[in-house]
Design an enzyme around this catalytic site. Structure first.
Site, PDB file in Angstrom:
ATOM      1  N   HIS A 415      -8.773  -0.227  11.066  1.00 18.40           N
ATOM      2  CA  HIS A 415      -9.956  -1.091  11.032  1.00 18.40           C
ATOM      3  C   HIS A 415      -9.939  -1.896   9.744  1.00 18.40           C
ATOM      4  CE1 HIS A 415     -12.472   1.905  13.681  1.00 18.40           C
ATOM      5  NE2 HIS A 415     -11.608   1.221  14.401  1.00 18.40           N
ATOM      6  N   HIS A 484      -8.891   1.881   2.385  1.00 17.90           N
ATOM      7  CA  HIS A 484      -8.208   1.001   1.436  1.00 17.90           C
ATOM      8  C   HIS A 484      -9.222   0.010   0.855  1.00 17.90           C
ATOM      9  CE1 HIS A 484      -3.669   1.497   2.067  1.00 17.90           C
ATOM     10  NE2 HIS A 484      -4.273   2.582   2.522  1.00 17.90           N
ATOM     11  N   GLU A 485      -9.026  -0.329  -0.412  1.00 19.18           N
ATOM     12  CA  GLU A 485      -9.897  -1.263  -1.154  1.00 19.18           C
ATOM     13  C   GLU A 485     -11.331  -0.759  -1.304  1.00 19.18           C
ATOM     14  OE1 GLU A 485      -8.335  -2.833   1.755  1.00 19.18           O
ATOM     15  OE2 GLU A 485      -6.528  -3.147   0.567  1.00 19.18           O
ATOM     16  N   GLU A 503      -6.795   4.362  -0.923  1.00 21.98           N
ATOM     17  CA  GLU A 503      -5.846   3.558  -1.696  1.00 21.98           C
ATOM     18  C   GLU A 503      -6.435   3.381  -3.094  1.00 21.98           C
ATOM     19  OE1 GLU A 503      -5.636  -0.655  -1.060  1.00 21.98           O
ATOM     20  OE2 GLU A 503      -3.462  -0.604  -1.065  1.00 21.98           O
ATOM     21  N   GLU A 509       2.503  -1.638  -1.393  1.00 20.06           N
ATOM     22  CA  GLU A 509       2.465  -3.026  -0.903  1.00 20.06           C
ATOM     23  C   GLU A 509       2.824  -4.011  -2.022  1.00 20.06           C
ATOM     24  OE1 GLU A 509      -1.520  -3.932   0.480  1.00 20.06           O
ATOM     25  OE2 GLU A 509      -2.429  -3.321  -1.392  1.00 20.06           O
TER      26      GLU A 509
HETATM   27  C1  NOJ Z   1      -4.474  -4.187   2.431  1.00 22.20           C
HETATM   28  C2  NOJ Z   1      -4.032  -2.768   2.637  1.00 22.20           C
HETATM   29  O1  NOJ Z   1      -3.850  -2.112   1.416  1.00 22.20           O
HETATM   30  C3  NOJ Z   1      -2.762  -2.801   3.457  1.00 22.20           C
HETATM   31  O2  NOJ Z   1      -2.241  -1.498   3.580  1.00 22.20           O
HETATM   32  C4  NOJ Z   1      -3.066  -3.409   4.788  1.00 22.20           C
HETATM   33  O3  NOJ Z   1      -1.878  -3.512   5.529  1.00 22.20           O
HETATM   34  C5  NOJ Z   1      -3.661  -4.811   4.631  1.00 22.20           C
HETATM   35  N1  NOJ Z   1      -4.757  -4.779   3.706  1.00 22.20           N
HETATM   36  C6  NOJ Z   1      -4.159  -5.359   5.941  1.00 22.20           C
HETATM   37  O4  NOJ Z   1      -5.225  -4.605   6.407  1.00 22.20           O
HETATM   38 CA    CA Z   2      -4.677  -2.830  -0.825  1.00 18.82          CA
END
Ligand code: NOJ
Ligand code: CA
Length: 702
Positions: A415, A484-485, A503, A509
């Site tokens: 999501h 994440h974020e 994360e 990444e």
């Molecule tokens: C940032 C996330 O850290 C990454 O893992 C993800 O693939 C992208 N956003 C897209 O949702």
């Molecule tokens: Ca990220």
């Protein structure tokens, strides 16, 4: 043990108020001192083995619009307590955690207003935690904050491992410098962030903040149990080394809305003269509330692969299905649109990953880009950014559900909200139901970009409540969450162990953007990971991204260091992030990732120095298997690995994955040697790590 002192108002009370209340750690090494100053401000200080950790530092609040709630207090009551218990983790670095602390509770009343707050201190052998508690009171029912006054008066110009304060991102490279050098370095550090950023107006840094004094004290400042309150940054006075709380404001500058009958998060100061103790500390989880989920049998540490890294390599695969724009989510019929032909999350490609996962004993496959909405996900004007219940036409939900189930593999839901948070909350229950009905039991959430439409900050109280709500609601559906974020973790995974990872720092990444410096992974355990596990997504075997065509980035580690990260970056959720074709080229090295456990009975921190190296051994939960990971920064080194943690009187087989003689992260990352040898608890291994390299070892009983 409980001692209560009610202070009688009058002369006796005034005298007692001026006397310091002392609280000493169970082993006697740490002493906290609390008293009221001449202007009746509450202050605390902390020493470790006689050395100053925190000098006299103020406590309290500035209340809106402009009331001082940090001086003119009297002590109403104090109470002492002590507790020594153990508790079992649902998953973790250890199956049993000891919580041995002493407590001092101080009830305060402001003399001119009658307003009250209490401070609860808990001291452990490895540090101090304290929080404010707002009792229900007639004179004060709710209020909002201009700031929290909490100070951390440091005793010198310490070495600091820091990232700049930012209300919206923590995905920075970590800078190592003296505190006094931060003013001249902070702009450069800020500019280097890629993600949504909103630098703060002050000279301030983020927590967890790792410090080292010239006389060898390691000090870590963070917080525990961030609930209904904004995340804390730290202002710095680079001349006096005074650090003070800097709460994340809401969009109007308000730094928190308080209703009495509540408590703040704990402020934590972890201290030792041995860096290994910082990594071994359980102080932050001990200050979190016990697990609130009754049946935790569905929460499972998970090793996964995914349709993911291909979006970063520059190989052309995309999250989106089509190049068509002007899409209205919920109205546009995607089956009528022309696909561009390089959509990653298509049924047959996902099946390849399911096959690979099943063949090599993984638990799950993450699929990003499965759902409608990725075409113009930065078009912030849209009311609905994505659908979380409608798949793209080439992603056959039913077929993949059956296929994955037939192979014993779980698919991990994705999501990405691009921070369209109101939209996400509107869809969340439908999305969770959709997942449960189709066999998904874990979701990776994402909060890329500014929070729409409210312009709140990622680390503010409003968003903190959102992340916590998502995890609580997910638990009702028996869904695990990997966010994440989101705001960096504060040990909340103890209370909600379905919050399986986060994360909230610079992860793999970034190897595909502008690279990650070699010391980064030696600092993260001392900073970001203090609050909880990280979905770092290691395991990149092909470090030269130019092989894919469009990306010149180079992964900043040797291949073996990628293996070691499965141990040094603790997480019950671990990804083998590379394309499966790259693993097929190195099946011998891949064996370590296949074998490595993701849940542990015991953890042994063997060597550690922030910024330089980390060597950790762990015993797999419920199995007589041990795994060791050692990593170094840009300097090669020899790791001394003492196996005295192995049970005595037995022989073991160790498989050692080492950097080759000519290995080097930059020019020769894939040079590795795998060897086997018999070991026992008396063995001490001396292992050479290449520049940017590592060592990974698996040990089985013979
Ligand atoms: C940032 C996330 O850290 C990454 O893992 C993800 O693939 C992208 N956003 C897209 O949702
Ligand atoms: Ca990220």
């Amino acid at each position: 043990m409980r001692r209560k002192v009610l202070l009688i108002i009058g002369l006796f009370g005034i005298v007692l108020s001026a006397i310091a209340q002392k609280l000493t750690s169970p082993d006697g090494n740490l002493t906290m001192d609390f008293h009221l100053t001449a202007d009746k401000s509450p202050v605390y200080s902390l020493t470790y083995k006689g050395k100053t950790v925190i000098k006299e530092s103020r406590m309290g609040f500035l209340v809106r619009p402009s009331y001082d709630f940090s001086s003119n207090f009297r002590i109403v009551e104090t109470e002492e307590d002590a507790s020594d218990t153990t508790w079992n983790t649902v998953w973790g670095q250890n199956s049993v955690v000891r919580d041995n602390h002493k407590e001092l509770f101080v009830a305060l009343e402001q003399e001119n207003t009658g307003w009250k707050f209490n401070i609860r201190f808990r001291i452990f052998d490895d540090g101090l935690g304290f929080r404010y508690e707002f009792p229900v009171q007639k004179e004060l029912r709710h209020f909002s904050l201009n700031e929290e006054v909490t100070e951390f008066q440091l005793a010198g110009d310490y070495k600091a491992f820091w990232i700049p304060a930012d209300y919206d991102t923590n995905e920075f490279q970590i800078t190592t410098s003296k505190l006094s050098e931060i003013p001249s370095l902070i702009d450069e550090a800020r500019n280097e962030a890629l993600a949504c950023k909103s630098s703060t107006p002050n000279l301030a840094v983020q927590t967890p903040l790792m410090l080292k004094s010239d006389d060898g004290l390691y000090i870590n400042i963070h917080e525990a149990a961030l609930v209904n309150y904004p995340a804390m940054h730290l202002n710095l006075d680079a001349e006096t080394f005074l650090m003070s709380a800097h709460l994340t404001p809401d969009k109007n500058g308000v730094k928190g809305y308080i209703q009495t009958g509540s408590v703040t998060p704990w402020r934590t100061i972890i201290v030792s003269d041995d860096a290994r103790d910082i990594l071994a500390s359980n102080l932050i989880i001990n200050l979190n509330e016990p697990c609130k989920i009754e049946d935790t049998s569905w929460i499972k540490p998970t090793k996964y692969v995914g349709v993911w890294w291909e979006y970063f390599t520059g190989g052309g695969s995309t999250w989106s299905y089509t190049d068509c724009q002007d899409i209205v989510i919920g109205k546009t019929d995607y089956t009528k649109l022309k696909p561009h032909g390089h959509h990653g999350a298509n049924t047959s490609h996902v099946k390849e990953y399911i096959d690979f996962a099943a063949k090599h004993g993984f638990d799950a496959v993450l699929v990003e880009g499965w759902n409608e909405g990725w075409e113009d996900n930065y078009a912030y004007a849209k009311e609905y950014m994505y659908s979380f219940t409608k798949a793209y036409p080439d992603f056959d939900v039913k077929e993949l559900q059956n296929y994955a189930a037939s192979k014993g593999i779980k698919i991990i839901m994705h999501h990405e909200t691009t921070s369209s948070v109101i939209d996400y909350e509107r869809q969340m229950h439908d999305a969770f139901r959709f997942m449960k009905e189709r066999g998904y039991d874990a979701v990776k959430t994402g909060y890329v970009g500014p929070i729409i439409p409210r312009s709140e900050h990622h680390d503010g109280q409003w968003m903190v409540n959102h992340y916590n709500r998502v995890v609580e609601e997910a638990a009702k559906y028996k869904i695990m969450v990997n966010s994440h974020e989101a705001v960096r973790p504060t040990g909340m995974y103890r209370t909600y162990p379905n919050w399986i990872a986060q994360e909230s720092a610079r992860g793999t990444e970034f190897e595909s953007f502008n690279g990650i410096r070699q010391d980064h992974q030696t600092i993260l355990p001392f900073t970001r990971l203090m609050g909880g596990p990280m979905d770092y997504t290691p395991g990149i075997f092909e470090g030269d991204l130019s092989v894919y065509g469009n990306n010149k980035a180079k992964v900043g580690t040797t291949l073996v260091k990628q293996l070691a990260l499965y141990i040094t970056m603790y997480s019950p959720l671990q990804m083998a992030a590379d394309l499966y074709q790259n693993y097929e080229k190195h099946l011998d090295a891949f064996q370590f990732i296949k074998d490595v456990a993701v849940d542990w009975d015991n953890t042994y921190i063997l060597e550690a120095e922030p910024g330089d190296y980390v060597t950790i051994a762990r015993k797999a939960r419920g199995k007589n298997e041990w795994f060791i990971g050692g990593i170094t920064d840009e300097n090669s080194r020899v790791a001394i690995i003492n196996l005295d943690f192995l049970p005595k009187g037995k022989k073991y087989q160790a498989t050692i994955y080492a950097d080759g003689k000519k290995a080097d992260w930059k020019d020769n990352p894939k040079d590795y040697i795998i060897s086997n040898r018999k070991v026992s608890c008396k063995t001490v291994l001396k292992q050479k790590l290449a520049a940017g390299g590592g060592v990974a070892i698996s040990i089985k009983e013979l």
